[in-house]
Design a protein around this motif. Sequence first.
Motif, PDB file in Angstrom:
ATOM      1  N   ASN A 286      -3.857  -5.319  -4.629  1.00  0.00           N
ATOM      2  CA  ASN A 286      -4.684  -4.299  -5.272  1.00  0.00           C
ATOM      3  C   ASN A 286      -4.192  -2.902  -4.937  1.00  0.00           C
ATOM      4  OD1 ASN A 286      -7.129  -5.948  -6.394  1.00  0.00           O
ATOM      5  ND2 ASN A 286      -6.806  -6.723  -4.319  1.00  0.00           N
ATOM      6  N   ASP A 287      -4.623  -1.954  -5.713  1.00  0.00           N
ATOM      7  CA  ASP A 287      -4.253  -0.552  -5.516  1.00  0.00           C
ATOM      8  C   ASP A 287      -5.246   0.083  -4.547  1.00  0.00           C
ATOM      9  OD1 ASP A 287      -3.678   2.123  -5.628  1.00  0.00           O
ATOM     10  OD2 ASP A 287      -3.864   2.317  -7.795  1.00  0.00           O
ATOM     11  N   PRO A 288      -4.843   0.408  -3.320  1.00  0.00           N
ATOM     12  CA  PRO A 288      -5.773   0.983  -2.345  1.00  0.00           C
ATOM     13  C   PRO A 288      -6.421   2.282  -2.820  1.00  0.00           C
ATOM     14  CG  PRO A 288      -3.768   0.255  -1.249  1.00  0.00           C
ATOM     15  CD  PRO A 288      -3.505   0.183  -2.729  1.00  0.00           C
ATOM     16  N   ASP A 289      -5.651   3.119  -3.509  1.00  0.00           N
ATOM     17  CA  ASP A 289      -6.201   4.386  -3.984  1.00  0.00           C
ATOM     18  C   ASP A 289      -7.328   4.153  -4.979  1.00  0.00           C
ATOM     19  OD1 ASP A 289      -5.791   7.380  -3.900  1.00  0.00           O
ATOM     20  OD2 ASP A 289      -5.636   7.046  -6.060  1.00  0.00           O
ATOM     21  N   GLU A 290      -7.161   3.174  -5.843  1.00  0.00           N
ATOM     22  CA  GLU A 290      -8.212   2.834  -6.794  1.00  0.00           C
ATOM     23  C   GLU A 290      -9.416   2.225  -6.075  1.00  0.00           C
ATOM     24  OE1 GLU A 290      -9.013  -0.220 -10.556  1.00  0.00           O
ATOM     25  OE2 GLU A 290      -6.973   0.167  -9.862  1.00  0.00           O
TER      26      GLU A 290
END
Length: 248
Positions: free
Chosen positions: A137-141
Motif C-alpha cells: 500500500n501507499d503509506p502517504d495515502e
Amino acid sequence: MKMKKVGFSRWERFLNLIGLYNIYLKLIGKQVTKNVTPNDLLNYANTTHLIKYFDGHLGHGAITANGNLGFGLIHASFINSLQPERVLVIGSKQGYIPAICGLACKAIKKGKVDFVDAGYGAEDDNNWGGTSFWKDNDPDEHFSIWELNKYIDTYVMTSAQYAKKFPKRKYQYIYVDGDHSYEGVKKDYRLFWPKLASGGFMVFHDIKTKGTHHDVEFGVWKFWNELKDKNKIEFVDGVNALGIVQKN
C-alpha cells in the motif's frame, strides 16, 4: 492502490472491496475526520475510527467499542509534554502508533514522525506478525486521513538501513516495535540510543511477551530485564506491556 483493512465492519469491508471506501469517508466520515484538536484524542467518534482504521485493537490495550486508545494515550501525553522536534517509530502492523504520534504532533503544531518498517510479510524471516502492508500500500495515502501524511514520513526499510541513511538525525522520543528477537531489539537500542537527546524517552513494546514466532524466540523481555537503568518504568495491561526509559 487498494488498501487492506483489518477490524472494519462487513459494510466497510464491502465498500473497500468495490473501491468506494474513500468516497464513504468523504460523505460519512468527513465530520469525524476533520479539524482534530487535542480534545479529539478523547472523543469517542474520532478514537473509535482511529483504532479501526489503523488496526490498533491488538497489542496496545485499545478498545474499539468505547474508543479507549489504550497505550496510545501514553504516547500522546509524552509528546504533548516533550514538544519534540522529531519522533522515531520503528515497526507498526498498520500504523496505529505512528498515527497517534502524528496526531499528537499535529495537536501541538510541532514535530515530525519518522516511521520505519521493513514491510515484511509472512514469507519473510523476522516478520514478527507483519503482513507486508507497507509494501502493498501507499503509506502517504494511508496516512492522508486527518492529513497525518504532513506529520509522518514513512521509510520502508530495515532500521539498520534507516540509521545508515540518516546518521545525523536526533530524537526526543523513540518507539521500538520492530524485530522482537533478543539480538534484534538489542541492535535497535545500540543504533538509536546514541541518537536520543538528553531527557528524551525510548519506549519498548512487548516487554512481557514470551514464546516463539517462526521458531525464533521473543527476546524483548530478556533485553528489558538486562537493561540496567534506574529510569525504567513499566505499563502493563493484561498481555500488553510497555517499557519506558529516560536518558539522563
